[in-house]
Design an enzyme around this catalytic site. Structure first.
Site, PDB file in Angstrom:
ATOM      1  N   HIS A  86      74.239  -1.829  13.701  1.00  0.00           N
ATOM      2  CA  HIS A  86      73.396  -2.660  12.834  1.00  0.00           C
ATOM      3  C   HIS A  86      73.581  -4.129  13.198  1.00  0.00           C
ATOM      4  O   HIS A  86      74.708  -4.550  13.397  1.00  0.00           O
ATOM      5  CB  HIS A  86      73.785  -2.453  11.375  1.00  0.00           C
ATOM      6  CG  HIS A  86      73.015  -3.347  10.447  1.00  0.00           C
ATOM      7  ND1 HIS A  86      71.694  -3.104  10.129  1.00  0.00           N
ATOM      8  CD2 HIS A  86      73.372  -4.500   9.814  1.00  0.00           C
ATOM      9  CE1 HIS A  86      71.271  -4.063   9.311  1.00  0.00           C
ATOM     10  NE2 HIS A  86      72.269  -4.923   9.110  1.00  0.00           N
TER      11      HIS A  86
ATOM     12  N   VAL B 175      40.179   7.751  34.613  1.00  0.00           N
ATOM     13  CA  VAL B 175      39.872   9.064  34.028  1.00  0.00           C
ATOM     14  C   VAL B 175      40.770  10.163  34.594  1.00  0.00           C
ATOM     15  O   VAL B 175      40.410  11.335  34.567  1.00  0.00           O
ATOM     16  CB  VAL B 175      38.387   9.439  34.240  1.00  0.00           C
ATOM     17  CG1 VAL B 175      37.487   8.554  33.413  1.00  0.00           C
ATOM     18  CG2 VAL B 175      38.008   9.375  35.717  1.00  0.00           C
TER      19      VAL B 175
ATOM     20  N   LYS C 287      54.199  -2.983  35.046  1.00  0.00           N
ATOM     21  CA  LYS C 287      55.177  -3.490  34.072  1.00  0.00           C
ATOM     22  C   LYS C 287      55.444  -4.984  34.277  1.00  0.00           C
ATOM     23  O   LYS C 287      55.707  -5.712  33.321  1.00  0.00           O
ATOM     24  CB  LYS C 287      56.479  -2.704  34.143  1.00  0.00           C
ATOM     25  CG  LYS C 287      56.506  -1.541  33.175  1.00  0.00           C
ATOM     26  CD  LYS C 287      55.736  -0.338  33.616  1.00  0.00           C
ATOM     27  CE  LYS C 287      54.461  -0.034  32.957  1.00  0.00           C
ATOM     28  NZ  LYS C 287      53.800   1.186  33.474  1.00  0.00           N
TER      29      LYS C 287
ATOM     30  N   ALA D 250      47.331   6.709  29.358  1.00  0.00           N
ATOM     31  CA  ALA D 250      48.335   5.642  29.491  1.00  0.00           C
ATOM     32  C   ALA D 250      47.861   4.520  30.421  1.00  0.00           C
ATOM     33  O   ALA D 250      47.990   3.336  30.089  1.00  0.00           O
ATOM     34  CB  ALA D 250      49.637   6.235  30.003  1.00  0.00           C
TER      35      ALA D 250
ATOM     36  N   ARG E 203      53.231   7.613  55.148  1.00  0.00           N
ATOM     37  CA  ARG E 203      52.116   7.025  55.912  1.00  0.00           C
ATOM     38  C   ARG E 203      51.790   5.605  55.476  1.00  0.00           C
ATOM     39  O   ARG E 203      51.087   4.882  56.173  1.00  0.00           O
ATOM     40  CB  ARG E 203      50.883   7.904  55.789  1.00  0.00           C
ATOM     41  CG  ARG E 203      50.313   7.958  54.387  1.00  0.00           C
ATOM     42  CD  ARG E 203      49.113   8.855  54.289  1.00  0.00           C
ATOM     43  NE  ARG E 203      48.621   8.870  52.926  1.00  0.00           N
ATOM     44  CZ  ARG E 203      47.717   9.718  52.472  1.00  0.00           C
ATOM     45  NH1 ARG E 203      47.224  10.632  53.264  1.00  0.00           N
ATOM     46  NH2 ARG E 203      47.311   9.653  51.233  1.00  0.00           N
TER      47      ARG E 203
ATOM     48  N   ALA F 174      56.584   9.376  37.084  1.00  0.00           N
ATOM     49  CA  ALA F 174      57.553   9.168  38.155  1.00  0.00           C
ATOM     50  C   ALA F 174      58.865   9.896  37.876  1.00  0.00           C
ATOM     51  O   ALA F 174      59.452  10.506  38.777  1.00  0.00           O
ATOM     52  CB  ALA F 174      57.808   7.676  38.312  1.00  0.00           C
TER      53      ALA F 174
HETATM   54  C1  LIG Z   1      48.614   2.164  37.328  1.00  0.00           C
HETATM   55  C2  LIG Z   1      49.668   3.226  37.206  1.00  0.00           C
HETATM   56  C3  LIG Z   1      50.725   3.043  36.349  1.00  0.00           C
HETATM   57  C4  LIG Z   1      51.709   4.019  36.246  1.00  0.00           C
HETATM   58  N1  LIG Z   1      52.751   3.808  35.396  1.00  0.00           N
HETATM   59  C5  LIG Z   1      53.705   4.752  35.285  1.00  0.00           C
HETATM   60  C6  LIG Z   1      54.811   4.545  34.433  1.00  0.00           C
HETATM   61  O1  LIG Z   1      54.942   3.519  33.786  1.00  0.00           O
HETATM   62  N2  LIG Z   1      55.751   5.517  34.368  1.00  0.00           N
HETATM   63  C7  LIG Z   1      55.648   6.676  35.082  1.00  0.00           C
HETATM   64  O2  LIG Z   1      56.530   7.529  34.985  1.00  0.00           O
HETATM   65  N3  LIG Z   1      54.611   6.899  35.893  1.00  0.00           N
HETATM   66  C8  LIG Z   1      53.640   5.958  36.017  1.00  0.00           C
HETATM   67  N4  LIG Z   1      52.602   6.174  36.867  1.00  0.00           N
HETATM   68  C9  LIG Z   1      52.548   7.445  37.611  1.00  0.00           C
HETATM   69  C10 LIG Z   1      53.491   7.408  38.813  1.00  0.00           C
HETATM   70  O3  LIG Z   1      53.140   6.343  39.654  1.00  0.00           O
HETATM   71  C11 LIG Z   1      53.429   8.728  39.535  1.00  0.00           C
HETATM   72  O4  LIG Z   1      53.689   9.778  38.633  1.00  0.00           O
HETATM   73  C12 LIG Z   1      54.443   8.794  40.660  1.00  0.00           C
HETATM   74  O5  LIG Z   1      54.230   7.771  41.589  1.00  0.00           O
HETATM   75  C13 LIG Z   1      54.394  10.152  41.344  1.00  0.00           C
HETATM   76  O6  LIG Z   1      55.315  10.186  42.368  1.00  0.00           O
HETATM   77  P1  LIG Z   1      55.104  11.103  43.663  1.00  0.00           P
HETATM   78  O7  LIG Z   1      56.326  10.915  44.500  1.00  0.00           O
HETATM   79  O8  LIG Z   1      54.722  12.468  43.262  1.00  0.00           O
HETATM   80  O9  LIG Z   1      53.831  10.514  44.394  1.00  0.00           O
HETATM   81  P2  LIG Z   1      53.447   9.053  44.896  1.00  0.00           P
HETATM   82  O10 LIG Z   1      54.189   7.999  44.215  1.00  0.00           O
HETATM   83  O11 LIG Z   1      51.965   9.022  44.851  1.00  0.00           O
HETATM   84  O12 LIG Z   1      53.924   9.051  46.405  1.00  0.00           O
HETATM   85  C14 LIG Z   1      53.318   9.849  47.376  1.00  0.00           C
HETATM   86  C15 LIG Z   1      53.534   9.205  48.719  1.00  0.00           C
HETATM   87  O13 LIG Z   1      53.148  10.123  49.715  1.00  0.00           O
HETATM   88  C16 LIG Z   1      52.505   9.419  50.771  1.00  0.00           C
HETATM   89  N5  LIG Z   1      51.702  10.405  51.474  1.00  0.00           N
HETATM   90  C17 LIG Z   1      50.625  11.095  51.006  1.00  0.00           C
HETATM   91  N6  LIG Z   1      50.216  11.970  51.929  1.00  0.00           N
HETATM   92  C18 LIG Z   1      51.015  11.838  53.010  1.00  0.00           C
HETATM   93  C19 LIG Z   1      51.119  12.472  54.249  1.00  0.00           C
HETATM   94  N7  LIG Z   1      50.284  13.464  54.583  1.00  0.00           N
HETATM   95  N8  LIG Z   1      52.078  12.083  55.111  1.00  0.00           N
HETATM   96  C20 LIG Z   1      52.926  11.080  54.766  1.00  0.00           C
HETATM   97  N9  LIG Z   1      52.905  10.451  53.599  1.00  0.00           N
HETATM   98  C21 LIG Z   1      51.968  10.832  52.716  1.00  0.00           C
HETATM   99  C22 LIG Z   1      51.728   8.332  50.047  1.00  0.00           C
HETATM  100  O14 LIG Z   1      51.454   7.258  50.930  1.00  0.00           O
HETATM  101  C23 LIG Z   1      52.702   7.951  48.940  1.00  0.00           C
HETATM  102  O15 LIG Z   1      53.549   6.896  49.354  1.00  0.00           O
HETATM  103  C24 LIG Z   1      51.612   5.198  37.011  1.00  0.00           C
HETATM  104  C25 LIG Z   1      50.549   5.386  37.885  1.00  0.00           C
HETATM  105  C26 LIG Z   1      49.597   4.410  37.991  1.00  0.00           C
HETATM  106  C27 LIG Z   1      48.462   4.625  38.953  1.00  0.00           C
END
Ligand SMILES: Cc1cc2nc3c(=O)[nH]c(=O)nc-3n(C[C@H](O)[C@H](O)[C@H](O)COP(=O)(O)OP(=O)(O)OC[C@H]3O[C@@H](n4cnc5c(N)ncnc54)[C@H](O)[C@@H]3O)c2cc1C
Length: 467
Positions: free
Chosen positions: A446, A271, A52, A184, A36, A320
C-alpha cells in the site's frame, strides 16, 4: 537424405524464431536461423515495440495537456512529429540490433535470405530470386509470422490506405483517420492518433470494440474513447472507398441499410492478419494449411515428420509472448527435455496499450458461464484505490471471475492505468492454479495499484474492504 548439418533450422527471426534459436543453442543443438528482412520480426520492427514507443509519446502529450491539475503551467509546448516517429524507429532499431547480438552470443548461424522447404529436412535459401545456399537439419521450425489482411475492394496502397506499417511512419499527422477494425491494433492506433490530435472514426463489424475482451471491459473502453472524441460505429461495415488526391471517402453501412459517407485523410486497415504460408515450400511436405495458418498439434508439430511451426503462422492469438512460449515448448519437446508442458491457451495474457490500458487473462464472465460453471464475479473500480487517486488516474475497473464451487481463478479483466503491468499478477496466480483463498492471503503493498487485485478477489466473495 544428406547428413544434416544442423540439428535445427528455423525459418523466420521474429519472437517465435529467435527465441527458438536461443533455446535450441542452450540445449546444445546446432542451430541456424534464416531471416529475409530484419531480426526481431514484426514484433520488434513493426509491431509491439514501435507502437509502444508512439503510445508513450501520446501518454506524455496527454499529461502535458493536464499539467494544471499538478500545479504546473507551460506555454508553447509544441510537438515535432518527425521526431516522434524517429524516436519510435530508433527504439525498434535498437531492439533488432539486440537480437543480432543475442544470436552472436548464443552462436546461432544467421542466414540472410528467404528460406524455402524442400522436404526431408532440407531447405534452400534465396536472395532476390537467386539461390544462395542449401542446408539440412533433423528438425525444421517454420516461424514465418503473418501479415495484414486486406478487404476486397479496400486494398492497402501504402499512400492513402495504410496497414500498420504506414501507420507507424507517417510523414505528418493526418487531420482525420478512418480505422477499419477495432481489435487491439486498430484501437491502439485510434488511441495514439486521437491523443495526438487527429479526428478518428472507428468502424467495427462486430457488436463491440475489443471483441475478444470481456463485454463489460469493452463497454467501458468504448465509453472512455467516445468521451475522448473517438467516433465508434459497431455492427457497421465499410461498403466502398473512393480515393481522392489526398483523401478518401468511405461509405459506411451503419446497419439497417443506413449508409453514411465519411471523408478522411487516411484509412488504416486493421481487420486481422493472415499467416505467411505462401512461397515457403509447404507443398513439398505433408503439413496442412487451414484458413491461412499451418495446422499443428500441442507440441507444434505439423503432419510432416521433423517439421514444426510456431507463432503467428499457426494462428491466433497473434501475440509475441505466445510465439516465444511456443518456441520454448517446441524446442524442448523435440530435444527430449523431460517435463515439458503444452501451452495452456487460457493462461495467455492479452494486452492493449491504449489509454486507459486494457488487459486480460483466462475466461470472460460470459465464457465461464457458457461452460455451465457456477461463477463468482468480483469488481473493483480504480476510483476507490488510493494510489490511482494520487496519480490522478481513476478511470477503470478490474473484474475477476472465479469458479463458484472450487474457488479457482478462471479469468481476470482490467481497464485502467498500468493494467498491462498489473495483469501479470493474475497470470502468475492463474498459471499456479490459484484459488481465491490463496489470493486473499496475498499481502499487496500500500499504496499501489496492485491493491485492486486483492480487492476485486475479495469482492467476488462479498468481502471487499474499500467499496
Ligand atoms: C501494429 C502491431 C502491434 C502489435 N503489438 C503487439 C503487442 O503489443 N504485444 C504482442 O504480444 N503482440 C503484438 N503484435 C503481434 C506480434 O507482433 C506478433 O504476434 C509477433 O511478431 C509474432 O511473432 P512471430 O515470430 O510468429 O512472427 P513475426 O514477428 O512476424 O516474424 C516472422 C519473421 O519471419 C521472416 N520470414 C517470413 N518468411 C520467411 C522466409 N521464408 N524465410 C526467412 N524469413 C522469413 C519475416 O521477415 C519476419 O521477420 C503486434 C502486431 C502489430 C502488427
Amino acid at each position: 537424405m544428406a547428413a544434416a548439418e544442423y540439428d535445427v533450422i528455423i525459418l523466420g527471426g521474429g519472437p517465435g524464431g529467435y527465441v527458438a534459436a536461443i533455446r535450441a543453442r542452450q540445449l546444445g543443438l546446432r542451430t541456424a536461423l534464416v531471416e529475409r528482412e530484419q531480426l526481431g520480426g514484426i514484433c520488434l520492427n513493426w509491431g509491439c515495440i514501435p507502437t509502444k514507443a508512439l503510445l508513450r509519446t501520446a501518454e506524455i502529450n496527454d499529461l502535458l495537456h493536464h499539467l494544471d491539475a499538478h500545479g504546473f503551467s507551460a506555454d508553447n509546448v509544441r510537438v515535432d512529429f518527425a521526431k516522434v516517429v524517429a524516436r519510435s524507429r530508433a527504439v525498434a532499431k535498437r531492439l533488432s540490433a539486440g537480437v543480432r547480438h543475442l544470436m552472436r552470443k548464443n552462436t546461432v548461424d544467421v542466414i540472410d535470405g528467404h528460406g524455402r522447404l524442400l522436404g526431408g529436412g532440407r531447405i534452400v535459401v534465396e536472395k532476390a530470386g537467386t539461390v544462395v545456399g542449401e542446408s539440412a537439419a533433423a528438425h525444421v521450425i517454420v516461424a514465418t509470422g503473418a501479415r495484414a489482411r486486406g478487404l476486397p475492394g479496400i486494398e492497402p496502397d501504402g499512400a492513402l490506405i495504410w496497414t500498420y506499417k504506414e501507420a507507424l511512419v507517417p510523414e505528418r499527422l493526418p487531420q482525420s483517420l478512418l480505422i477499419i477494425g477495432a481489435g487491439a491494433i486498430g484501437i491502439e492506433f485510434a488511441s495514439f492518433y486521437r491523443d495526438m490530435g487527429s479526428e478518428v472514426t472507428v468502424v467495427e463489424a462486430l457488436p463491440r470494440i475489443l471483441p475478444a475482451e470481456d463485454e463489460e471491459i469493452s463497454a467501458a473502453a468504448r465509453k472512455t474513447f467516445e468521451k475522448r472524441g473517438i467516433r465508434i460505429h459497431t455492427k457497421a461495415t465499410v461498403q466502398s472507398v473512393e480515393k481522392g488526391r489526398d483523401d478518401v471517402t468511405a461509405v459506411v453501412d451503419l446497419g439497417g441499410g443506413v449508409l453514411s459517407p465519411v471523408t478522411v485523410e487516411r484509412v488504416i486497415l486493421a481487420v486481422g492478419i493472415t499467416g505467411n504460408v505462401e512461397g515457403i515450400g509447404l507443398e513439398a511436405t505433408r503439413a496442412e494449411v487451414e484458413q491461412g495458418h499451418i495446422v499443428v498439434n500441442e507440441w507444434l508439430a505439423t503432419g510432416e515428420p521433423g517439421l514444426y511451426a510456431i507463432g503467428d503462422v499457426v494462428g491466433p492469438p497473434w501475440l509475441a509472448h505466445k510465439a516465444s512460449h511456443e518456441a520454448v515448448v517446441c524446442v524442448e519437446h523435440l530435444a527430449g527435455v523431460s517435463g515439458v508442458r503444452p501451452l495452456e491457451p487460457t493462461n495467455i495474457p492479452a494486452c492493449t496499450y491504449c489509454r486507459p490500458q486494457v488487459a486480460s487473462v483466462g475466461l470472460t464472465e460470459a465464457a465461464a458461464r457458457a461452460n455451465g460453471r457456477e461463477v463468482r464475479v468480483g469488481r473493483f473500480p480504480y476510483q476507490a484505490n488510493g494510489k490511482a487517486i494520487a496519480l490522478g488516474e481513476t478511470e477503470g475497473l478490474v473484474k475477476t471471475v472465479f469458479d463458484g464451487s472450487t474457488g479457482a481463478l478462471l479469468g481476470a479483466h482490467l481497464i485502467g492505468p498500468d493494467a498491462t503491468e498489473l495483469i501479470h499478477g493474475f497470470v502468475i496466480a492463474k498459471t499456479l492454479e490459484t484459488t481465491e483463498a490463496e489470493l486473499m492471503h496475498c499481502i499487496f503493498p500500500h499504496p499501489t495499484l496492485s491493491e485492486v487485485i486483492g480487492e476485486s478477489t475479495l469482492d467476488a466473495f462479498g468481502r471487499a474492504l474499500h467499496i
